[in-house]
Design an enzyme around this catalytic site. Sequence first.
Site, PDB file in Angstrom:
ATOM      1  N   ARG A 159       0.834  -1.218   0.000  1.00  0.00           N
ATOM      2  CA  ARG A 159       0.000   0.000   0.000  1.00  0.00           C
ATOM      3  C   ARG A 159       0.862   1.259   0.000  1.00  0.00           C
ATOM      4  O   ARG A 159       0.592   2.216  -0.725  1.00  0.00           O
ATOM      5  CB  ARG A 159      -0.894   0.017   1.245  1.00  0.00           C
ATOM      6  N   ARG A 180       7.844 -10.193  -4.389  1.00  0.00           N
ATOM      7  CA  ARG A 180       7.731 -11.625  -4.711  1.00  0.00           C
ATOM      8  C   ARG A 180       6.571 -11.882  -5.667  1.00  0.00           C
ATOM      9  O   ARG A 180       6.707 -12.525  -6.685  1.00  0.00           O
ATOM     10  CB  ARG A 180       7.529 -12.429  -3.431  1.00  0.00           C
ATOM     11  N   SER A 181       5.385 -11.340  -5.325  1.00  0.00           N
ATOM     12  CA  SER A 181       4.243 -11.545  -6.214  1.00  0.00           C
ATOM     13  C   SER A 181       4.054 -10.292  -7.058  1.00  0.00           C
ATOM     14  O   SER A 181       3.860  -9.195  -6.528  1.00  0.00           O
ATOM     15  CB  SER A 181       2.989 -11.842  -5.395  1.00  0.00           C
ATOM     16  N   ALA A 240      12.109   0.746   5.708  1.00  0.00           N
ATOM     17  CA  ALA A 240      11.449  -0.527   6.031  1.00  0.00           C
ATOM     18  C   ALA A 240      11.764  -0.921   7.476  1.00  0.00           C
ATOM     19  O   ALA A 240      11.099  -0.475   8.412  1.00  0.00           O
ATOM     20  CB  ALA A 240      11.908  -1.587   5.036  1.00  0.00           C
ATOM     21  N   ARG A 241      12.769  -1.733   7.643  1.00  0.00           N
ATOM     22  CA  ARG A 241      13.270  -2.093   8.966  1.00  0.00           C
ATOM     23  C   ARG A 241      14.780  -2.188   8.848  1.00  0.00           C
ATOM     24  O   ARG A 241      15.304  -2.648   7.818  1.00  0.00           O
ATOM     25  CB  ARG A 241      12.725  -3.455   9.410  1.00  0.00           C
ATOM     26  N   GLU A 270      18.747  -0.669  16.161  1.00  0.00           N
ATOM     27  CA  GLU A 270      17.992   0.462  16.663  1.00  0.00           C
ATOM     28  C   GLU A 270      17.690   0.339  18.161  1.00  0.00           C
ATOM     29  O   GLU A 270      17.324  -0.765  18.596  1.00  0.00           O
ATOM     30  CB  GLU A 270      16.666   0.467  15.891  1.00  0.00           C
ATOM     31  N   HIS A 288      13.512   6.959  12.997  1.00  0.00           N
ATOM     32  CA  HIS A 288      12.307   6.115  12.834  1.00  0.00           C
ATOM     33  C   HIS A 288      11.027   6.950  13.022  1.00  0.00           C
ATOM     34  O   HIS A 288      10.210   6.671  13.891  1.00  0.00           O
ATOM     35  CB  HIS A 288      12.347   4.936  13.827  1.00  0.00           C
ATOM     36  N   ILE A 289      10.901   7.966  12.164  1.00  0.00           N
ATOM     37  CA  ILE A 289       9.769   8.895  12.312  1.00  0.00           C
ATOM     38  C   ILE A 289       8.895   8.944  11.063  1.00  0.00           C
ATOM     39  O   ILE A 289       8.147   9.906  10.868  1.00  0.00           O
ATOM     40  CB  ILE A 289      10.259  10.331  12.647  1.00  0.00           C
TER      41      ILE A 289
HETATM   42  C1  GLV Z   1       6.493   1.613  11.841  1.00  0.00           C
HETATM   43  O1  GLV Z   1       7.633   1.437  11.620  1.00  0.00           O
HETATM   44  C2  GLV Z   1       5.431   0.667  11.613  1.00  0.00           C
HETATM   45  O2  GLV Z   1       5.681  -0.518  11.318  1.00  0.00           O
HETATM   46  O3  GLV Z   1       4.279   1.073  11.747  1.00  0.00           O
END
Ligand code: GLV
Length: 330
Positions: A159, A180-181, A240-241, A270, A288-289
């Site tokens: 999304r 992947r898809s 992302a992460r 983190e 991470h904002i």
């Molecule tokens: C933030 O990093 C979330 O996953 O909502």
Amino acid sequence: MNRLSVLVHTWVPDDLRARLDDRFDADYHDVFADGLLEPGPLKERFRDKAGVLLLGSYVGEEILDACAGTLRVVANIAVGVDNIDVDAATRNGVLVTNTPGVLDEPVADMSMAMVLAVGRRLAEGDRYVRAGRFRTYPFQLLWSADIGGETLGIIGLGRIGKRVAARAQGFGMKVCYHKRSRLPDDEAAALGVEWRDLPDLLAEAKYVLLLCPLTPETRHLIGAPEFARMRSDAFLVNMARGPVVHEQALVEALRAEEIAGAALDVYEFEPKVDPALWEMENVVLTPHIASATRTTRLAMIDLAARNLEAALTGGDIPTPVNPEVLKRSF
Ligand code: GLV
């Protein structure tokens, strides 16, 4: 009637606090003021709780097994649930919920902001002015990269990624994606995006934007071999992460000028950030904002609380992650 106990492992606004106090015996831990609880103290605070409103800390198998039979719901205040062992939760009949939907627009905005910031050297310009160095006409100063006409490669087109694609087209960028898809052809055409396999996307994109969830498959998805494939004038943007990127390999790739720069909102360890990154002018760092507009943060906490309340007092669960546990009786 005995009131249910809940752990509120987050800051909450006053009106929500009043609502929770009205319905539950709530035990509060303000993460912003007092830091994330470590596994040991967290396990203690989980004891005898029916529900947890959770920000940040890792909730693993040990905690979930220890709370079997008491704990019914962990309402995560994030869309990503990589901080929870969802399989262990499901095995123990614990519902996990998250906060999808409410943060798509601000994260897409921030992703675009980071592309622009690293490409156009925004943070460097800011530091230059603050340092009192802006003293003459700056014609040769801080020449930067183009945005329009360049290719944005999005890894993880969900999304949020789709909203970024729409914004990027407004800036005249070409957009390709890896997932992947693959999207159905008509949807990809409507969005104006083209699928690439990962090596091709890495070799083609001027801006490589990470928006995929952290899973065992995406941990260290971008490491030394991937940096070697990227263009030497390319930028990596991680929204992302942290652990999707091998951070040490990133530092080495930046030192070796294998890539031109990076913009990071998330970090492998983190909240620790490798000090080597602090020193690099061509790296933009934010804490991470991505979803942190006032409206969105309040919407996230409200959605998480509604998940917790519905799971404990009845009603439809707005956004369950493992709805299969709802079919079982406690
Ligand atoms: C933030 O990093 C979330 O996953 O909502």
